[in-house]
Design a protein around this motif. Structure first.
Motif, PDB file in Angstrom:
ATOM      1  N   GLU A 162       0.845  -1.186   0.000  1.00  0.00           N
ATOM      2  CA  GLU A 162       0.000   0.000   0.000  1.00  0.00           C
ATOM      3  C   GLU A 162       0.884   1.241   0.000  1.00  0.00           C
ATOM      4  OE1 GLU A 162      -2.920   2.257   3.240  1.00  0.00           O
ATOM      5  OE2 GLU A 162      -2.164   0.251   3.669  1.00  0.00           O
ATOM      6  N   HIS A 163       0.554   2.203  -0.857  1.00  0.00           N
ATOM      7  CA  HIS A 163       1.287   3.467  -0.900  1.00  0.00           C
ATOM      8  C   HIS A 163       0.865   4.310   0.304  1.00  0.00           C
ATOM      9  CE1 HIS A 163       3.297   6.929  -2.650  1.00  0.00           C
ATOM     10  NE2 HIS A 163       2.247   7.641  -2.306  1.00  0.00           N
ATOM     11  N   VAL A 164       1.850   4.875   1.020  1.00  0.00           N
ATOM     12  CA  VAL A 164       1.598   5.676   2.219  1.00  0.00           C
ATOM     13  C   VAL A 164       2.425   6.956   2.115  1.00  0.00           C
ATOM     14  CG1 VAL A 164       1.727   5.723   4.738  1.00  0.00           C
ATOM     15  CG2 VAL A 164       1.302   3.563   3.565  1.00  0.00           C
ATOM     16  N   GLU A 165       1.846   8.077   2.510  1.00  0.00           N
ATOM     17  CA  GLU A 165       2.586   9.341   2.503  1.00  0.00           C
ATOM     18  C   GLU A 165       3.168   9.616   3.879  1.00  0.00           C
ATOM     19  OE1 GLU A 165       3.624  11.599   0.265  1.00  0.00           O
ATOM     20  OE2 GLU A 165       2.846  10.283  -1.293  1.00  0.00           O
ATOM     21  N   GLY A 166       4.424   9.997   3.896  1.00  0.00           N
ATOM     22  CA  GLY A 166       5.081  10.404   5.124  1.00  0.00           C
ATOM     23  C   GLY A 166       5.030  11.916   5.269  1.00  0.00           C
ATOM     24  N   LEU A 167       5.925  12.445   6.040  1.00  0.00           N
ATOM     25  CA  LEU A 167       5.991  13.885   6.277  1.00  0.00           C
ATOM     26  C   LEU A 167       6.378  14.616   4.989  1.00  0.00           C
ATOM     27  CD1 LEU A 167       7.800  13.520   9.671  1.00  0.00           C
ATOM     28  CD2 LEU A 167       5.463  14.356   9.364  1.00  0.00           C
ATOM     29  N   PRO A 168       5.637  15.672   4.620  1.00  0.00           N
ATOM     30  CA  PRO A 168       5.847  16.334   3.326  1.00  0.00           C
ATOM     31  C   PRO A 168       6.800  17.532   3.365  1.00  0.00           C
ATOM     32  CG  PRO A 168       3.826  17.141   4.294  1.00  0.00           C
ATOM     33  CD  PRO A 168       4.395  16.121   5.269  1.00  0.00           C
ATOM     34  N   LEU A 169       7.787  17.489   4.223  1.00  0.00           N
ATOM     35  CA  LEU A 169       8.692  18.623   4.386  1.00  0.00           C
ATOM     36  C   LEU A 169      10.037  18.357   3.718  1.00  0.00           C
ATOM     37  CD1 LEU A 169       8.047  19.251   8.186  1.00  0.00           C
ATOM     38  CD2 LEU A 169       7.085  20.536   6.266  1.00  0.00           C
ATOM     39  N   PRO A 170      10.763  19.429   3.349  1.00  0.00           N
ATOM     40  CA  PRO A 170      12.134  19.253   2.844  1.00  0.00           C
ATOM     41  C   PRO A 170      13.051  18.755   3.968  1.00  0.00           C
ATOM     42  CG  PRO A 170      11.423  21.565   2.649  1.00  0.00           C
ATOM     43  CD  PRO A 170      10.321  20.807   3.320  1.00  0.00           C
ATOM     44  N   ASP A 171      14.170  18.176   3.582  1.00  0.00           N
ATOM     45  CA  ASP A 171      15.073  17.555   4.551  1.00  0.00           C
ATOM     46  C   ASP A 171      15.492  18.487   5.679  1.00  0.00           C
ATOM     47  OD1 ASP A 171      14.876  15.289   3.010  1.00  0.00           O
ATOM     48  OD2 ASP A 171      16.883  15.458   2.143  1.00  0.00           O
ATOM     49  N   ASP A 172      15.888  19.714   5.367  1.00  0.00           N
ATOM     50  CA  ASP A 172      16.371  20.617   6.419  1.00  0.00           C
ATOM     51  C   ASP A 172      15.278  20.935   7.441  1.00  0.00           C
ATOM     52  OD1 ASP A 172      15.017  22.108   4.456  1.00  0.00           O
ATOM     53  OD2 ASP A 172      16.225  23.899   4.787  1.00  0.00           O
ATOM     54  N   GLU A 173      14.031  21.073   6.983  1.00  0.00           N
ATOM     55  CA  GLU A 173      12.929  21.326   7.911  1.00  0.00           C
ATOM     56  C   GLU A 173      12.619  20.091   8.751  1.00  0.00           C
ATOM     57  OE1 GLU A 173       9.426  23.259   6.308  1.00  0.00           O
ATOM     58  OE2 GLU A 173      10.670  24.317   4.834  1.00  0.00           O
ATOM     59  N   LEU A 174      12.711  18.910   8.137  1.00  0.00           N
ATOM     60  CA  LEU A 174      12.476  17.664   8.879  1.00  0.00           C
ATOM     61  C   LEU A 174      13.530  17.458   9.958  1.00  0.00           C
ATOM     62  CD1 LEU A 174      11.402  15.202   6.075  1.00  0.00           C
ATOM     63  CD2 LEU A 174      10.048  15.912   8.036  1.00  0.00           C
ATOM     64  N   ILE A 175      14.761  17.746   9.628  1.00  0.00           N
ATOM     65  CA  ILE A 175      15.837  17.599  10.612  1.00  0.00           C
ATOM     66  C   ILE A 175      15.603  18.549  11.779  1.00  0.00           C
ATOM     67  CG2 ILE A 175      18.317  17.895  10.995  1.00  0.00           C
ATOM     68  CD1 ILE A 175      18.640  16.963   7.984  1.00  0.00           C
ATOM     69  N   GLY A 176      15.240  19.781  11.499  1.00  0.00           N
ATOM     70  CA  GLY A 176      14.937  20.746  12.551  1.00  0.00           C
ATOM     71  C   GLY A 176      13.770  20.304  13.412  1.00  0.00           C
ATOM     72  N   LYS A 192      11.739   1.003  20.625  1.00  0.00           N
ATOM     73  CA  LYS A 192      12.031   1.271  22.037  1.00  0.00           C
ATOM     74  C   LYS A 192      13.158   2.287  22.205  1.00  0.00           C
ATOM     75  CE  LYS A 192       9.609  -1.270  25.028  1.00  0.00           C
ATOM     76  NZ  LYS A 192       8.856  -0.715  26.113  1.00  0.00           N
ATOM     77  N   ASP A 193      14.108   2.316  21.258  1.00  0.00           N
ATOM     78  CA  ASP A 193      15.282   3.166  21.459  1.00  0.00           C
ATOM     79  C   ASP A 193      15.478   4.287  20.446  1.00  0.00           C
ATOM     80  OD1 ASP A 193      15.858   1.439  19.410  1.00  0.00           O
ATOM     81  OD2 ASP A 193      17.864   0.957  20.082  1.00  0.00           O
ATOM     82  N   THR A 194      14.707   4.326  19.357  1.00  0.00           N
ATOM     83  CA  THR A 194      14.942   5.314  18.304  1.00  0.00           C
ATOM     84  C   THR A 194      13.629   5.801  17.710  1.00  0.00           C
ATOM     85  OG1 THR A 194      17.003   4.163  17.747  1.00  0.00           O
ATOM     86  CG2 THR A 194      16.175   5.719  16.114  1.00  0.00           C
ATOM     87  N   LEU A 195      13.598   7.092  17.342  1.00  0.00           N
ATOM     88  CA  LEU A 195      12.478   7.667  16.599  1.00  0.00           C
ATOM     89  C   LEU A 195      12.891   7.767  15.134  1.00  0.00           C
ATOM     90  CD1 LEU A 195      11.594  10.613  19.002  1.00  0.00           C
ATOM     91  CD2 LEU A 195      10.365   8.441  18.760  1.00  0.00           C
ATOM     92  N   TYR A 196      11.987   7.368  14.237  1.00  0.00           N
ATOM     93  CA  TYR A 196      12.240   7.439  12.804  1.00  0.00           C
ATOM     94  C   TYR A 196      11.204   8.366  12.179  1.00  0.00           C
ATOM     95  CZ  TYR A 196      14.989   3.280  13.809  1.00  0.00           C
ATOM     96  OH  TYR A 196      15.897   2.399  14.336  1.00  0.00           O
ATOM     97  N   TYR A 197      11.659   9.495  11.663  1.00  0.00           N
ATOM     98  CA  TYR A 197      10.786  10.453  10.990  1.00  0.00           C
ATOM     99  C   TYR A 197      10.734  10.054   9.522  1.00  0.00           C
ATOM    100  CZ  TYR A 197      10.932  13.206  15.229  1.00  0.00           C
ATOM    101  OH  TYR A 197      10.797  13.620  16.532  1.00  0.00           O
ATOM    102  N   LEU A 198       9.576   9.590   9.079  1.00  0.00           N
ATOM    103  CA  LEU A 198       9.423   9.047   7.735  1.00  0.00           C
ATOM    104  C   LEU A 198       9.015  10.150   6.770  1.00  0.00           C
ATOM    105  CD1 LEU A 198       7.638   5.724   8.682  1.00  0.00           C
ATOM    106  CD2 LEU A 198      10.090   6.242   8.572  1.00  0.00           C
ATOM    107  N   ALA A 199       9.863  10.435   5.802  1.00  0.00           N
ATOM    108  CA  ALA A 199       9.677  11.551   4.883  1.00  0.00           C
ATOM    109  C   ALA A 199       9.208  11.082   3.519  1.00  0.00           C
ATOM    110  CB  ALA A 199      10.999  12.315   4.742  1.00  0.00           C
ATOM    111  N   GLY A 200       8.309  11.863   2.927  1.00  0.00           N
ATOM    112  CA  GLY A 200       7.872  11.602   1.562  1.00  0.00           C
ATOM    113  C   GLY A 200       7.099  10.307   1.429  1.00  0.00           C
TER     114      GLY A 200
END
Length: 133
Positions: free
Chosen positions: A15-29, A106-114
């Protein structure tokens, strides 16, 4: 199994899923502000795998506050442990939570982009990933 064959198998019927729609620098911030002291990664080219496990394995995971779901990332845009991008992919440990395109183990957060994918798969297929180069 070769990497290309395994990739096709994993994506076939996903299934196609959309992640966060921000550019890399904004996602890192965003990730730096929201993660506190917790390690995090910003990921592109990802797939969420809902792993089919036995009822007893599912109960064991639930007892630890986990769900039988893992995340595969092919492009690590930023890893807080080394303060930059890094080559290669990764497979998370089992899911602790998944809210607003942030996959937490349990130990890491993964911000999924695009764009990404989600699919049910077997535990055997997930374990095979460790042996694919």
């Amino acid at each position: 199994m070769e990497a290309a064959q395994l990739a096709y198998f994993l994506l076939d019927g996903a299934e196609h899923v959309e992640g966060l729609p921000l550019p890399d620098d904004e996602l890192i911030g965003l990730a730096k502000r929201r993660s506190g002291d917790r390690p995090f990664c910003v990921i592109r080219n990802w797939i969420i795998l809902d792993v089919m496990v036995s009822a007893s394995d599912e109960k064991s995971l639930e007892a630890h506050g986990l769900q039988p779901t893992v995340m595969l990332g092919r492009e690590i845009v930023f890893d807080s442990r080394n303060q930059g991008s890094r080559p290669g992919g990764l497979r998370s440990s089992f899911q602790y939570s998944f809210v607003e395109s942030v996959f937490a183990s349990k130990d890491t957060l993964y911000y999924l982009a695009g764009p990404g994918f989600r699919k049910h798969t077997s535990l055997t297929a997930v374990l095979t990933l460790d042996n694919v180069g």
